[in-house]
Design a protein around this motif. Structure first.
Motif, PDB file in Angstrom:
ATOM      1  N   MET A  80       1.005  -1.071   0.036  1.00 50.54           N
ATOM      2  CA  MET A  80       0.170  -0.015   0.033  1.00 50.54           C
ATOM      3  C   MET A  80       0.923   0.981   0.018  1.00 50.54           C
ATOM      4  N   GLN A  81       0.719   2.048  -0.930  1.00 51.96           N
ATOM      5  CA  GLN A  81       1.427   3.205  -0.967  1.00 51.96           C
ATOM      6  C   GLN A  81       0.813   4.473   0.003  1.00 51.96           C
ATOM      7  N   LEU A  82       1.442   5.542   0.183  1.00 51.39           N
ATOM      8  CA  LEU A  82       1.244   6.583   1.117  1.00 51.39           C
ATOM      9  C   LEU A  82      -0.052   7.305   0.310  1.00 51.39           C
ATOM     10  N   GLU A  83      -0.980   7.691   1.481  1.00 53.83           N
ATOM     11  CA  GLU A  83      -1.844   8.801   1.079  1.00 53.83           C
ATOM     12  C   GLU A  83      -1.277  10.175   0.732  1.00 53.83           C
ATOM     13  N   GLN A  84      -1.748  10.916  -0.006  1.00 55.83           N
ATOM     14  CA  GLN A  84      -1.603  12.378   0.065  1.00 55.83           C
ATOM     15  C   GLN A  84      -1.030  13.086   1.428  1.00 55.83           C
ATOM     16  N   ARG A  85      -2.062  12.769   2.427  1.00 55.08           N
ATOM     17  CA  ARG A  85      -1.811  13.682   3.635  1.00 55.08           C
ATOM     18  C   ARG A  85      -0.413  13.067   4.263  1.00 55.08           C
ATOM     19  N   ASP A  86      -0.262  11.623   4.017  1.00 55.16           N
ATOM     20  CA  ASP A  86       1.156  11.025   4.623  1.00 55.16           C
ATOM     21  C   ASP A  86       2.333  11.761   4.043  1.00 55.16           C
ATOM     22  N   LYS A  87       2.207  11.587   2.429  1.00 48.20           N
ATOM     23  CA  LYS A  87       3.250  12.203   1.769  1.00 48.20           C
ATOM     24  C   LYS A  87       3.585  13.666   2.336  1.00 48.20           C
ATOM     25  N   GLU A  88       2.454  14.535   2.571  1.00 45.71           N
ATOM     26  CA  GLU A  88       2.828  15.768   2.948  1.00 45.71           C
ATOM     27  C   GLU A  88       3.363  15.807   4.518  1.00 45.71           C
ATOM     28  N   LEU A  89       3.254  14.910   5.344  1.00 47.13           N
ATOM     29  CA  LEU A  89       3.927  14.890   6.551  1.00 47.13           C
ATOM     30  C   LEU A  89       5.210  14.692   6.483  1.00 47.13           C
ATOM     31  N   ALA A  90       5.676  13.883   5.410  1.00 46.68           N
ATOM     32  CA  ALA A  90       7.183  13.557   5.247  1.00 46.68           C
ATOM     33  C   ALA A  90       7.707  14.816   4.592  1.00 46.68           C
ATOM     34  N   ALA A  91       6.761  15.279   3.693  1.00 49.42           N
ATOM     35  CA  ALA A  91       7.474  16.566   2.965  1.00 49.42           C
ATOM     36  C   ALA A  91       7.453  17.819   3.951  1.00 49.42           C
ATOM     37  N   ILE A  92       6.613  17.925   4.918  1.00 45.59           N
ATOM     38  CA  ILE A  92       6.850  18.995   6.012  1.00 45.59           C
ATOM     39  C   ILE A  92       7.927  18.612   6.942  1.00 45.59           C
ATOM     40  N   GLY A  93       8.322  17.542   7.218  1.00 46.20           N
ATOM     41  CA  GLY A  93       9.489  17.049   7.827  1.00 46.20           C
ATOM     42  C   GLY A  93      10.642  17.234   7.163  1.00 46.20           C
ATOM     43  N   ALA A  94      10.870  17.009   6.006  1.00 49.92           N
ATOM     44  CA  ALA A  94      11.978  17.238   5.058  1.00 49.92           C
ATOM     45  C   ALA A  94      12.129  18.743   4.938  1.00 49.92           C
ATOM     46  N   SER A  95      11.170  19.521   4.825  1.00 47.38           N
ATOM     47  CA  SER A  95      11.062  20.914   4.514  1.00 47.38           C
ATOM     48  C   SER A  95      11.731  21.750   5.679  1.00 47.38           C
ATOM     49  N   ILE A  96      11.474  21.307   6.909  1.00 47.32           N
ATOM     50  CA  ILE A  96      11.767  21.861   8.148  1.00 47.32           C
ATOM     51  C   ILE A  96      13.284  21.271   8.347  1.00 47.32           C
ATOM     52  N   GLY A  97      13.615  19.795   8.151  1.00 41.02           N
ATOM     53  CA  GLY A  97      14.834  19.475   8.183  1.00 41.02           C
ATOM     54  C   GLY A  97      15.864  20.151   7.322  1.00 41.02           C
ATOM     55  N   ALA A  98      15.426  20.518   6.077  1.00 36.72           N
ATOM     56  CA  ALA A  98      16.403  21.208   5.334  1.00 36.72           C
ATOM     57  C   ALA A  98      16.394  22.598   5.340  1.00 36.72           C
TER      58      ALA A  98
ATOM     59  N   ARG B 101      12.599  27.573   3.613  1.00 36.60           N
ATOM     60  CA  ARG B 101      11.377  28.512   3.658  1.00 36.60           C
ATOM     61  C   ARG B 101      10.299  28.084   2.485  1.00 36.60           C
ATOM     62  N   PRO B 102      10.727  28.173   1.067  1.00 39.97           N
ATOM     63  CA  PRO B 102       9.978  27.933   0.280  1.00 39.97           C
ATOM     64  C   PRO B 102       9.190  26.707   0.245  1.00 39.97           C
ATOM     65  N   CYS B 103       9.795  25.682   0.823  1.00 45.95           N
ATOM     66  CA  CYS B 103       9.219  24.254   0.763  1.00 45.95           C
ATOM     67  C   CYS B 103       8.160  24.174   1.736  1.00 45.95           C
ATOM     68  N   ILE B 104       8.489  24.787   2.920  1.00 49.43           N
ATOM     69  CA  ILE B 104       7.576  24.990   4.252  1.00 49.43           C
ATOM     70  C   ILE B 104       6.142  25.831   3.942  1.00 49.43           C
ATOM     71  N   GLU B 105       6.472  26.781   3.110  1.00 52.03           N
ATOM     72  CA  GLU B 105       5.558  27.749   2.601  1.00 52.03           C
ATOM     73  C   GLU B 105       4.674  27.081   1.688  1.00 52.03           C
ATOM     74  N   HIS B 106       5.053  25.893   1.022  1.00 54.63           N
ATOM     75  CA  HIS B 106       4.186  25.200   0.049  1.00 54.63           C
ATOM     76  C   HIS B 106       3.726  23.999   0.811  1.00 54.63           C
ATOM     77  N   HIS B 107       4.222  23.265   1.466  1.00 56.26           N
ATOM     78  CA  HIS B 107       3.870  21.994   2.041  1.00 56.26           C
ATOM     79  C   HIS B 107       2.776  22.113   2.937  1.00 56.26           C
ATOM     80  N   ILE B 108       3.011  23.280   4.146  1.00 59.08           N
ATOM     81  CA  ILE B 108       1.889  23.304   5.115  1.00 59.08           C
ATOM     82  C   ILE B 108       0.336  23.704   4.410  1.00 59.08           C
ATOM     83  N   PRO B 109       0.404  24.561   3.543  1.00 60.45           N
ATOM     84  CA  PRO B 109      -0.792  24.836   2.893  1.00 60.45           C
ATOM     85  C   PRO B 109      -1.275  23.397   2.160  1.00 60.45           C
ATOM     86  N   ALA B 110      -0.322  22.633   1.467  1.00 56.11           N
ATOM     87  CA  ALA B 110      -0.646  21.153   0.791  1.00 56.11           C
ATOM     88  C   ALA B 110      -1.158  20.420   1.880  1.00 56.11           C
ATOM     89  N   GLY B 111      -0.791  20.522   2.982  1.00 58.95           N
ATOM     90  CA  GLY B 111      -1.100  19.519   4.175  1.00 58.95           C
ATOM     91  C   GLY B 111      -2.324  19.916   4.339  1.00 58.95           C
TER      92      GLY B 111
END
Length: 161
Positions: A1-19, A22-32
């Motif tokens: 089973m692949q990840l749902e979009q909400r789960d992908k966004e959780l990983a993306a938010i983590g990566a955005s903050i880890g990296a 700012r542009p990433c987190i500005e995109h991924h919080i609203p996408a979440g």
């Protein structure tokens, strides 16, 4: 089973903050939000990612001190106390975003123990890798533009960008 979009966004938010992107987190919080994450879930994701990034910095700083002969061996990452699938998706993203190999090994194990499947962990890592790569590309592009503009990087810094 692949990840749902909400789960992908959780990983993306983590990566955005880890990296620290700012542009990433500005995109991924609203996408979440668009993917169905609540404000509480988003707040918890950000707190988890910040904690993992902080721990990654501490582990790396200790290793640098060891290499410079200022201290003994760096500490081992602590065991994960409380966990959930959502927390581990964020942590995996933050580990990739911050390039923390010791924490990555720890959180892969914790993700599997929390009930994520190997394909789900791989999907989360892939999402985090994409975010991290794009963060680096955007930063390099910004640097190139700053060098090409009249006044260079000093003009951009003065403008607050």
């Amino acid at each position: 089973m692949q990840l749902e979009q909400r789960d992908k966004e959780l990983a993306a938010i983590g990566a955005s903050i880890g990296a620290n992107c700012r542009p990433c987190i500005e995109h991924h919080i609203p996408a979440g939000r668009e993917a169905g994450l609540s404000e509480t879930e988003l707040t918890e994701a950000v707190a988890t990612a910040e904690a993992v990034r902080h721990e990654a910095v501490e582990l790396l700083s200790a290793r640098v001190d060891e290499l410079l002969g200022r201290r003994g061996a760096p500490p081992e990452p602590p065991a994960v106390a409380e966990t959930s699938k959502a927390r581990e998706l964020v942590a995996l993203g933050a580990c990739v975003g911050s390039n923390s190999h010791p924490l990555l090994h720890l959180h892969i194990g914790a993700a599997l123990e929390a009930g994520l499947t190997s394909p789900q962990v791989e999907a989360a890592l892939k999402m985090a890798e994409l975010v991290q790569r794009r963060a680096g590309e955007m930063t390099a592009e910004r640097a190139s533009h700053a060098l090409e503009e009249p006044g260079g990087a000093s003009a951009e810094a003065a403008a607050g960008n």
